[in-house]
Design an enzyme around this catalytic site. Structure first.
Site, PDB file in Angstrom:
ATOM      1  N   TYR A   1      -4.663 -12.322   6.911  1.00 48.71           N
ATOM      2  CA  TYR A   1      -4.719 -11.639   5.622  1.00 48.71           C
ATOM      3  C   TYR A   1      -4.042 -10.272   5.678  1.00 48.71           C
ATOM      4  CZ  TYR A   1      -6.458  -9.309   1.473  1.00 48.71           C
ATOM      5  OH  TYR A   1      -6.544  -8.621   0.296  1.00 48.71           O
TER       6      TYR A   1
ATOM      7  N   TRP B   1      -1.453  -7.160   3.243  1.00 48.21           N
ATOM      8  CA  TRP B   1      -0.451  -6.867   2.212  1.00 48.21           C
ATOM      9  C   TRP B   1       0.967  -6.875   2.729  1.00 48.21           C
ATOM     10  CZ3 TRP B   1      -0.249  -4.341  -2.911  1.00 48.21           C
ATOM     11  CH2 TRP B   1      -1.352  -4.696  -3.693  1.00 48.21           C
TER      12      TRP B   1
END
Ligand SMILES: Nc1nc2c(c(=O)[nH]1)N[C@H]1C(S)=C(S)[C@@H](COP(=O)(O)OP(=O)(O)OC[C@H]3O[C@@H](n4cnc5c(=O)[nH]c(N)nc54)[C@H](O)[C@@H]3O)O[C@H]1N2
Ligand SMILES: Nc1nc2c(c(=O)[nH]1)N[C@H]1C(S)=C(S)[C@@H](COP(=O)(O)OP(=O)(O)OC[C@H]3O[C@@H](n4cnc5c(=O)[nH]c(N)nc54)[C@H](O)[C@@H]3O)O[C@H]1N2
Ligand SMILES: [Mo]
Length: 763
Positions: free
Chosen positions: A109, A111
């Site tokens: 996970y 950005w």
């Protein structure tokens, strides 16, 4: 030909500095540009780059699984690329053969960076699929509870933002804007995948100028700047649901519920109203009841309810509300409030799940979504709700509930991470550090020596967006950017794609992974996908060579104003929602059928596990919100981020009353602590924070002192609670956290968060 580049926080112009080196400038067409990006080429960031492949010493000397307790505190040995790639490929092959792909956690996970092709998470997922699959994750830290709940009651959450009523419509029609958790401009600096023009500041200013009244229900009052007056209603954190229920019950008593709208466009209101009145549980959700829970005066609740019912009202909820224990409830209740007032689908009225968190909501942009790297097929079925990673590692084989099902945690032997920083983003990091000792191998791709890189066995250095070619396009953001390379790679850094191609080659999957394309081949291919998609909605884009040469495509001319759910309101039968009833669900049979004690069939108030209503030993509620001067942990070492630190640490904001009671003054180094952990921070005493609340933003690189157990830099996840929002979503609950704060007297340990790890040679 002008040269532009793009980041999650904006579009920038690349210029030649006086010394001939490239510099980044604001994009001339951005009305409220963001300074975060101006520092991406700073020497302070260059200093913390990973320059060569690095392997933790015991792992290198004695093989996978050796001395896992030394992760995060053992020297690294730098090796050449061939050695590193051979080691990683051999370990992947070993795990696959001995344990199967179910033992590889590739959820990864995070950005990562803007850029459609080099998006690290897409790269790692595609690679792991090419070698047989991996254990994935569902949902996000952003919206754990919201993302699972919303499709049951309304629509997928992304769709609700795409439909977000535009700023110009609100400036014209909205009379009252009630914000739960403000509309923080610091957050609206960013959008995942890249920002075009920053729209929030001008949007809010235009609303204020046309006379919209703003009410901010929030534990802090510096998160809604309109240039005009804003009424602040301080509220105890995690209690918004109680306030919302009391507003709703007041409308029942006053007879201002729009029963026609509820009948036409919603289902299940009849099952919910008895809960408001207390007919179903013996507790009327009166203003007095909510006042005792929320700390908002009873008369203020009644008056707010009447004002909302009497005028065109937009009700907005920040995402932080659902990043909490029982986080489904405030989101569901926001939807229900909008429906009970019957203004959903009218210009400027209704509800919104997120003006503020990103630039995207309310931007009257072209509805064109960006192309992404195809992921292939994942043959592994196991998954986890994203924030349950430590649970998974600590309890292989244990059962967990999720969205109506019962699933089992897999047994993980290898973790592969590219594009995220779990030692920033996860809660209760001391617990994660224990769980992290379980797998035999942890492989990380990183441009920077983050805490996650330091906690890895193998760290492979990767490029930043400025060191490679890509297409920048945040979905619906209105600008496509030819992100041509600006500088050469630092050290021996390689692109994630190049690394995965080389690993795929070693594992006999090169053709599957690359499909015969080199990097520019993929960039051009993805542009072709966008070109076709645009054509489908009547927009003619230039050919690739022209785009690449001109540097940017502006789609502004294609933007249209939006009113959320307008068509649905007009004709709900013709525009059925994809819920059980086809309508907005105030009661959900399906959720009720899951028989969860912590998430029943309609919005319900639950006491949070930690809150100011039951403070105990730790009397302050800690808000760990998003940082103003960086994106999460990204660019924490840049001058822009460093300039806002206090005594070299992340600032913790305290109300003057709470500071005085503890003898704390501005600039003091303080210790923030609870039963889970302790961290140091620099105090800022501010009346913008309500009494009883402390705010410590996320993203200071985790700086754990192994001798004392103290986190030295101000990372709030040393303190937060690692538990799911409910059995429905298992979402992240970082905002449910009590702490105590004390002044640190005596010697102050130095911050070492941005120091490089120790390097050694093989013994
Ligand atoms: N206490 C608390 N904790 C929270 C939250 C909170 O509110 N409170 N919020 C949560 C939320 S909403 C989120 S979204 C998460 C964010 O958590 P993350 O998304 O994990 O945080 P980032 O700092 O953005 O991490 C991205 C990492 O990717 C690296 N990276 C950038 N580009 C590339 C690339 O091209 N390749 C590779 N391999 N790596 C790259 C960056 O250097 C950085 O280390 O945090 C969560 N944590
Ligand atoms: N500059 C910058 N912007 C970002 C990010 C970043 O790292 N940096 N991260 C991005 C990401 S990944 C996400 S998910 C979004 C997150 O967006 P949000 O989750 O909305 O952001 P937060 O800053 O955590 O919280 C928003 C506001 O809600 C308030 N608040 C907290 N708890 C409560 C509560 O219980 N009740 C009420 N009424 N208010 C509360 C906080 O004080 C804060 O002012 O932000 C995005 N924007
Ligand atoms: Mo997020």
């Amino acid at each position: 030909m002008t040269h532009y580049t793009q980041a999650h926080w904006g579009t920038y112009r690349v210029e030649q500095g006086s010394d001939g080196a490239p510099v980044l400038r604001h994009w001339e067409r951005d009305p409220d540009p963001c300074d975060i990006g101006l520092h991406m080429l700073s020497p302070e960031l260059d200093r913390v780059r990973v320059r060569r492949p690095s392997v933790r010493r015991s792992w290198l000397e004695r093989g996978p699984g050796s001395a896992p307790e030394l992760r995060g505190r053992e020297p690294f040995v730098e090796v050449d690329w061939n050695t590193a790639l051979d080691l990683v490929a051999a370990e992947l092959a070993r795990v696959k053969a001995a344990h199967g792909n179910e033992a590889i956690f590739g959820g990864s996970y995070g950005w990562a960076s803007a850029g459609r092709f080099h998006h690290a998470n897409s790269q790692v997922h595609r690679f792991l699929n090419s070698i047989g699959g991996y254990v994935r994750h569902n949902d996000s830290y952003s919206l754990g509870a919201g993302r699972v709940l919303l499709p049951h009651v309304l629509m997928p959450i992304d769709e609700s933002w795409n439909q977000g009523t535009s700023w110009d419509v609100m400036a014209e029609h909205t009379k009252l804007f009630v914000a739960f958790g403000g509309v923080p401009l610091k957050n609206a600096q960013i959008s995942q995948g890249g920002v075009g023009q920053h729209q929030h500041p001008a949007g809010l200013r235009a609303m204020a100028a046309s006379g919209v009244r703003f009410v901010n229900v929030s534990p802090v009052n510096d998160n809604l700047e309109t240039g005009g007056d804003v009424e602040w209603i301080p509220i105890r954190p995690n209690t918004d649901t109680a306030l919302m229920l009391a507003l709703a019950r007041q409308w029942v008593v006053d007879g201002t519920v729009d029963r026609d709208f509820l009948a036409r466009c919603c289902s299940g209101y009849e099952e919910f109203e008895p809960y408001l009145t207390g007919a179903s549980d013996g507790v009327a959700k009166t203003a007095a009841w909510a006042s005792a829970i929320t700390g908002v005066p009873e008369a203020r609740i009644v008056a707010l309810a009447r004002e909302m019912a009497g005028t065109r009202t937009m009700i907005n909820a920040a995402w932080s509300l659902q990043r909490a224990s029982h986080g489904e409830q405030p989101f569901w209740m926001t939807v229900v409030l909008g429906c009970m007032l019957g203004q959903v689908g009218l210009p400027g009225g209704g509800f919104a799940l997120g003006y503020g968190p990103t630039n995207r909501m309310g931007s009257p942009h072209t509805r064109l979504s960006g192309p992404s790297l195809p992921q292939g097929t994942n043959k592994v079925r196991s998954f986890i709700p994203v924030a349950r990673i430590a649970d998974m590692l600590l309890n292989p084989g244990a059962e967990f509930r999720y969205n109506g099902g019962v699933h089992t945690y897999p047994d993980i032997e290898l973790i592969y991470w590219a594009g995220g920083n779990p030692f920033h983003h996860h809660q209760d990091l001391a617990r994660l550090a224990r769980a992290w000792q379980k797998p035999a191998s942890i492989i990380v791709h990183e441009p920077y020596w983050t805490s996650t890189a330091k906690f890895a066995d193998v760290v492979l250095p990767v490029t930043t967006t400025l060191e490679r070619d890509d297409i920048g396009f945040g979905s619906h953001e209105g600008v496509v950017v030819a992100m041509r390379r600006v500088v050469p790679p630092a050290g021996e850094a390689r692109n994630d794609y190049a690394i995965f191609s080389a690993l795929a080659e070693r594992m006999g999957a090169r053709e599957v992974f690359t499909e015969g394309r080199d990097e520019m081949g993929w960039v051009e291919h993805l542009y072709g996908v966008l070109h076709k998609r645009a054509e489908g909605i009547g927009i003619a884009l230039p050919d690739f060579a022209t785009f690449w040469d001109e540097g940017m495509i502006n789609l502004e001319a294609h933007a249209k104003p939006i009113v959320m759910l307008e068509a649905y309101r007009r004709d709900p039968a013709a525009n059925m929602l994809n819920t059980e009833s086809g309508k907005i669900q105030i009661f959900s049979e399906r959720i009720a059928g899951f028989a969860l004690a912590d998430c029943p069939g309609h919005p319900t108030w639950f006491e949070p596990t930690e809150w100011l209503g039951a403070p105990g030993e730790y009397p302050l509620h800690l808000l760990s919100d998003q940082p103003a001067r960086r994106l999460h942990s990204q660019l924490d070492a840049s001058p822009h981020s460093i300039a806002a630190k206090v005594a070299g640490r992340e600032p913790v904001y305290l109300n003057p009353e709470d500071a005085a009671a503890r003898g704390i003054a501005d600039g003091d180094v303080v210790e923030v602590f609870n039963a889970r952990g302790r961290c140091l921070a620099g105090a800022i005493v501010s009346a913008a924070i309500m009494p009883g609340v402390a705010r410590l933003s996320t993203g200071a690189w985790y700086d754990y002192d192994w001798q004392t157990g103290l986190e030295k830099h101000g990372n709030p996840n040393a303190l937060t609670r690692d538990a799911g929002a409910s059995g429905l979503s298992q979402g992240c609950t970082a905002q449910t956290c009590l702490v105590e704060v004390q002044r640190l007297d005596g010697p102050v340990p130095a911050v070492s968060a941005h120091a490089l790890p120790e390097f050694a040679s093989v013994r």
